[in-house]
Design an enzyme around this catalytic site. Structure first.
Site, mmCIF file in Angstrom:
data_model
loop_
_atom_site.group_PDB
_atom_site.id
_atom_site.type_symbol
_atom_site.label_atom_id
_atom_site.label_comp_id
_atom_site.label_asym_id
_atom_site.label_seq_id
_atom_site.Cartn_x
_atom_site.Cartn_y
_atom_site.Cartn_z
ATOM 1 N N ARG A 50 0.798 -1.224 0.000
ATOM 2 C CA ARG A 50 0.000 0.000 0.000
ATOM 3 C C ARG A 50 0.830 1.273 0.000
ATOM 4 O O ARG A 50 0.295 2.359 -0.121
ATOM 5 C CB ARG A 50 -0.936 -0.008 1.218
ATOM 6 N N GLN A 115 3.598 -13.454 5.137
ATOM 7 C CA GLN A 115 2.517 -13.022 4.247
ATOM 8 C C GLN A 115 3.077 -12.817 2.838
ATOM 9 O O GLN A 115 2.338 -12.523 1.922
ATOM 10 C CB GLN A 115 1.928 -11.703 4.757
ATOM 11 N N ASP A 118 7.210 -13.939 -2.162
ATOM 12 C CA ASP A 118 8.397 -13.762 -3.000
ATOM 13 C C ASP A 118 9.445 -14.862 -2.883
ATOM 14 O O ASP A 118 10.401 -14.903 -3.661
ATOM 15 C CB ASP A 118 9.044 -12.391 -2.723
ATOM 16 N N HIS A 135 0.007 -16.727 2.274
ATOM 17 C CA HIS A 135 -0.679 -16.261 1.068
ATOM 18 C C HIS A 135 -0.212 -17.002 -0.176
ATOM 19 O O HIS A 135 -0.460 -16.567 -1.291
ATOM 20 C CB HIS A 135 -0.484 -14.747 0.904
ATOM 21 N N CYS A 168 -3.736 -25.270 -19.053
ATOM 22 C CA CYS A 168 -3.124 -26.505 -18.552
ATOM 23 C C CYS A 168 -2.787 -27.453 -19.701
ATOM 24 O O CYS A 168 -3.645 -27.753 -20.539
ATOM 25 C CB CYS A 168 -4.083 -27.177 -17.563
#
Ligand code: NAD
Ligand code: ZN
Length: 263
Positions: A50, A115, A118, A135, A168
């Protein structure tokens, strides 16, 4: 002479006192859980969500419903991902990640709940089985229909070769990132592991998380209520600062590097 005041009104002297206090708490703990947010990776050049220039400003992620129902949304997602993932692959762990590896090697770290998506904790050298990704991870791509999985790099090659909405190879289904989208619950296995780690740790060390995204933000509180000490490192204030045994307003990397020196 007055110490320079930080944005939150804390003086330089009280910050270094707090670092000493945190180092002492770390040395007297044997089952530490680190809880990390986007703030531990900003010093690696990955913007937080943010803040200025954050992911949020550039492209808000789609909802799961929108993604699964609309090919146009998927086309937009994959176009943005192609650039973003190439950039992410060039990022390296920083001294904050390295300090958590030192903490693991010292035998005091029981888990890293993150969270982040990466993969930098594993890249730094934390054991993959100690890293709980609430996450999900951007390094995995899954088929939403049959569950087949590919590495991020394998799909990146297909995007680079000109596919705009990859599907896929096994069933023709919709491919999606291994990260959760808006409207999806947290992955059950990761959440259960995180809750168990929080209930049994003796120190919950929160680093660079705004602590406003639920239910993840509840995990540090759960640890505190179960008897753990709570430490928070953030360059800004968070809603849980009042619960913290030690609260450091500062940059994650240098602060953690200072703590790791004493290990
Ligand atoms: P957030 O962006 O909401 O908060 C980041 C927090 O870290 C802020 O409170 C900020 O003040 C602090 N911060 C930033 N740089 C810092 C530094 N160098 N030292 C100390 N504090 C610093 O992020 P969040 O709370 O982690 O949640 C947002 C979601 O965004 C996450 O769930 C995650 O999935 C996703 N996200 C992940 C990444 C990543 O994987 N690196 C990056 C951006 C967003
Ligand atoms: Zn499939």
């Amino acid at each position: 002479m007055l110490d320079k005041l930080t944005d939150s009104g804390e003086s330089g002297a009280s910050i270094s006192n707090n670092i000493v206090k945190l180092a002492e708490i770390v040395m007297s703990s044997s089952s530490i859980v680190a809880f990390t947010g986007a703030g531990i990776s900003t010093e690696s050049g990955i913007p937080d969500y943010r803040g200025p220039g954050g992911v949020w400003e550039r492209q808000a992620p789609p909802t799961i419903g929108d993604f699964l129902e609309n090919e146009a949304t998927r086309r937009e997602f994959w176009a943005a991902r192609r650039d973003r993932y190439a950039e992410l692959l060039s990022k390296r762990p920083n001294q904050g990640h390295a300090a958590l590896v030192a903490l693991e090697r010292s035998g005091r770290l029981s888990a890293v709940i993150t969270q982040n998506i990466d993969g930098l904790h594993q890249a730094a050298g934390n054991s993959p089985d100690k890293v709980i990704e609430l996450h999900g991870t951007t390094h995995l791509i899954q088929c939403a229909d049959c569950g087949s999985e590919w590495s991020g790099k394998a799909i990146q090659e297909r995007l680079d070769a000109g596919e705009d909405v990859p599907t896929c190879e096994n069933c023709g289904g919709i491919l999606r990132s291994g990260t959760i989208l808006f409207g999806e619950p947290l992955p059950r296995v990761a959440l259960d592991r995180a809750l168990a780690a929080a209930r049994t740790c003796d120190l919950m060390l929160v680093i660079g998380s705004s602590l406003i995204v639920n239910p993840a933000a509840q995990i540090p509180l759960l640890a505190k209520r179960a008897g753990a000490r709570l430490a928070i490192i953030n360059r800004l204030s968070t809603p849980l600062d009042g619960y913290a045994d030690v609260h450091i307003v500062g940059e994650a990397g240098p602060t953690l590097a200072d703590i790791a020196k004493g290990l």
